[in-house]
Design an enzyme around this catalytic site. Sequence first.
Site, short mmCIF file in Angstrom:
data_model
loop_
_atom_site.label_atom_id
_atom_site.label_comp_id
_atom_site.label_asym_id
_atom_site.label_seq_id
_atom_site.Cartn_x
_atom_site.Cartn_y
_atom_site.Cartn_z
N ARG A 62 0.81 -1.25 -0.01
CA ARG A 62 -0.12 -0.06 -0.03
C ARG A 62 0.82 1.34 0.03
NH1 ARG A 62 -2.32 -3.57 -1.21
NH2 ARG A 62 -3.87 -4.44 -0.36
N SER A 93 -11.15 -0.54 4.73
CA SER A 93 -10.51 -1.11 6.01
C SER A 93 -9.69 0.27 6.68
CB SER A 93 -9.09 -1.94 5.66
OG SER A 93 -9.95 -3.27 5.05
N GLU A 120 -4.67 2.90 7.64
CA GLU A 120 -4.59 2.81 6.39
C GLU A 120 -4.97 4.02 5.46
OE1 GLU A 120 -4.59 -1.01 4.58
OE2 GLU A 120 -5.81 -0.29 2.93
C1 FAD Z 1 -15.54 -0.12 0.30
C2 FAD Z 1 -14.25 0.03 0.12
C3 FAD Z 1 -13.47 -0.96 -0.03
C4 FAD Z 1 -12.19 -0.83 -0.29
N1 FAD Z 1 -11.18 -2.10 -0.62
C5 FAD Z 1 -9.87 -1.84 -0.81
C6 FAD Z 1 -9.01 -2.97 -1.13
O1 FAD Z 1 -9.51 -4.15 -1.18
N2 FAD Z 1 -7.74 -2.70 -1.23
C7 FAD Z 1 -7.15 -1.35 -1.25
O2 FAD Z 1 -5.98 -1.23 -1.64
N3 FAD Z 1 -7.97 -0.40 -1.01
C8 FAD Z 1 -9.42 -0.43 -0.94
N4 FAD Z 1 -10.06 0.62 -0.64
C9 FAD Z 1 -9.50 1.96 -0.42
C10 FAD Z 1 -9.51 2.78 -1.58
O3 FAD Z 1 -10.45 2.51 -2.47
C11 FAD Z 1 -8.13 2.71 -2.23
O4 FAD Z 1 -7.21 3.10 -1.50
C12 FAD Z 1 -8.13 3.44 -3.67
O5 FAD Z 1 -6.70 3.19 -4.21
C13 FAD Z 1 -8.01 4.98 -3.25
O6 FAD Z 1 -8.20 5.64 -4.72
P1 FAD Z 1 -8.92 7.20 -4.84
O7 FAD Z 1 -9.12 7.49 -6.05
O8 FAD Z 1 -10.16 6.98 -3.95
O9 FAD Z 1 -7.91 7.93 -3.90
P2 FAD Z 1 -8.30 9.05 -2.86
O10 FAD Z 1 -8.95 8.55 -1.80
O11 FAD Z 1 -9.11 10.18 -3.73
O12 FAD Z 1 -6.88 9.84 -2.50
C14 FAD Z 1 -5.85 8.90 -1.87
C15 FAD Z 1 -4.64 9.59 -2.12
O13 FAD Z 1 -4.36 9.43 -3.47
C16 FAD Z 1 -3.90 10.76 -3.93
N5 FAD Z 1 -3.96 10.85 -5.34
C17 FAD Z 1 -5.21 10.67 -5.93
N6 FAD Z 1 -5.11 10.62 -7.19
C18 FAD Z 1 -4.07 10.79 -7.57
C19 FAD Z 1 -3.21 11.10 -8.66
N7 FAD Z 1 -3.65 11.14 -9.89
N8 FAD Z 1 -1.86 11.33 -8.46
C20 FAD Z 1 -1.11 11.63 -7.21
N9 FAD Z 1 -1.94 11.23 -6.33
C21 FAD Z 1 -3.21 11.04 -6.35
C22 FAD Z 1 -4.68 11.68 -3.12
O14 FAD Z 1 -4.12 13.02 -3.12
C23 FAD Z 1 -4.47 11.20 -1.74
O15 FAD Z 1 -3.47 11.43 -1.34
C24 FAD Z 1 -11.38 0.42 -0.38
C25 FAD Z 1 -12.27 1.64 0.01
C26 FAD Z 1 -13.87 1.49 0.11
C27 FAD Z 1 -14.62 2.61 0.31
#
Ligand code: FAD
Length: 296
Positions: A171, A221, A291
Amino acid sequence: MNIKDIYELNIGEVIENVDLSQYTTYKIKCTGKVLVKPDDIKCLKKLISYIKKNNLKYKILGNGSNLIFVDDFYDGILIKLDKFNNLDINDCIVTVGAGYNLMKLALKCSMMGLSGLEFATGIPGSVGGSVYMNAGAYHNDISDILETAFILTDDLEVVQYSKKDFNFGYRTSILQTNHFVCLEAKFKLFHGNKDEIMELVNDRRDRRFSSQPLEFPSAGSVFRNPKDDYAGRLIEEIGYKGKSIGGAKVSEKHANFIINTGGATGSDICSLINDIKASVKKKYGVDLRVEQEFVE
Ligand SMILES: Cc1cc2nc3c(=O)[nH]c(=O)nc-3n(C[C@H](O)[C@H](O)[C@H](O)COP(=O)(O)OP(=O)(O)OC[C@H]3O[C@@H](n4cnc5c(N)ncnc54)[C@H](O)[C@@H]3O)c2cc1C
């Protein structure tokens, strides 16, 4: 910050006083001062250049599925890469914009008989946020399939990173330390049997639905699993299932999920997280690591 300046940059959609409950999967009660959706790389560069020149606070917002806005007002500039949603699938090579929805991509590829993204069909992030997080599940993650990506550096140069440049870990990726922006990713998948791929996808979806509180807003999580143990087990053992502070509640279905039962603020979620951490530390001597990311 002078919002008029941002409109005058003429770089894409600008939304003032944005309701961030619509932009995070926690649906936290929070207002953002301004959110900008740059039209293209040139516009993004123009915006970040303005931000740096004026020493302003900003944050790239993906799908907001790993974020906790701590206060009820975010006074920086939120940048959303929705327009970076290009997709090209050439044999097994998938070139995709950072704003593209990862779940949608994973499902699309799986339905085409392309294997490698099955793990991502339940991860509601954007491609960019998932590269940043090295998102993963079921012993697979983004680093398994990423070949290269285009990145915008601090000096506003567009450079191509190969997988090794990302320094991927569990991660983690280099983007978490250098704060460069992911613009586009190239994944290498492989041909598989479509029926078998879809069976796996459906099986995992069923597992998620039966074990996770997907009917409530959350950000997945909350804590990383400690070595050789499960955060959910420790939280359950301290009797915290169902414990709530304001609108934030430890899920009764999965103790490592905090859900928003209605009107939760970032402060409710932070208080509950701190309470869990202190109680687990007191009973087991274990330091749980969060996380999810706090945004102030
Ligand atoms: C129901 C549920 C289940 C989930 N299951 C999992 C799982 O199984 N495994 C897992 O790993 N995660 C899981 N997650 C967490 C989440 O979906 C992941 O961490 C996902 O990768 C975050 O992506 P996001 O676009 O929503 O990022 P955001 O939450 O919007 O941002 C996270 C970080 O990424 C940065 N960021 C976003 N886009 C960019 C970009 N283009 N360039 C640089 N930085 C950027 C942001 O500035 C921030 O610091 C889950 C979440 C939920 C709600």
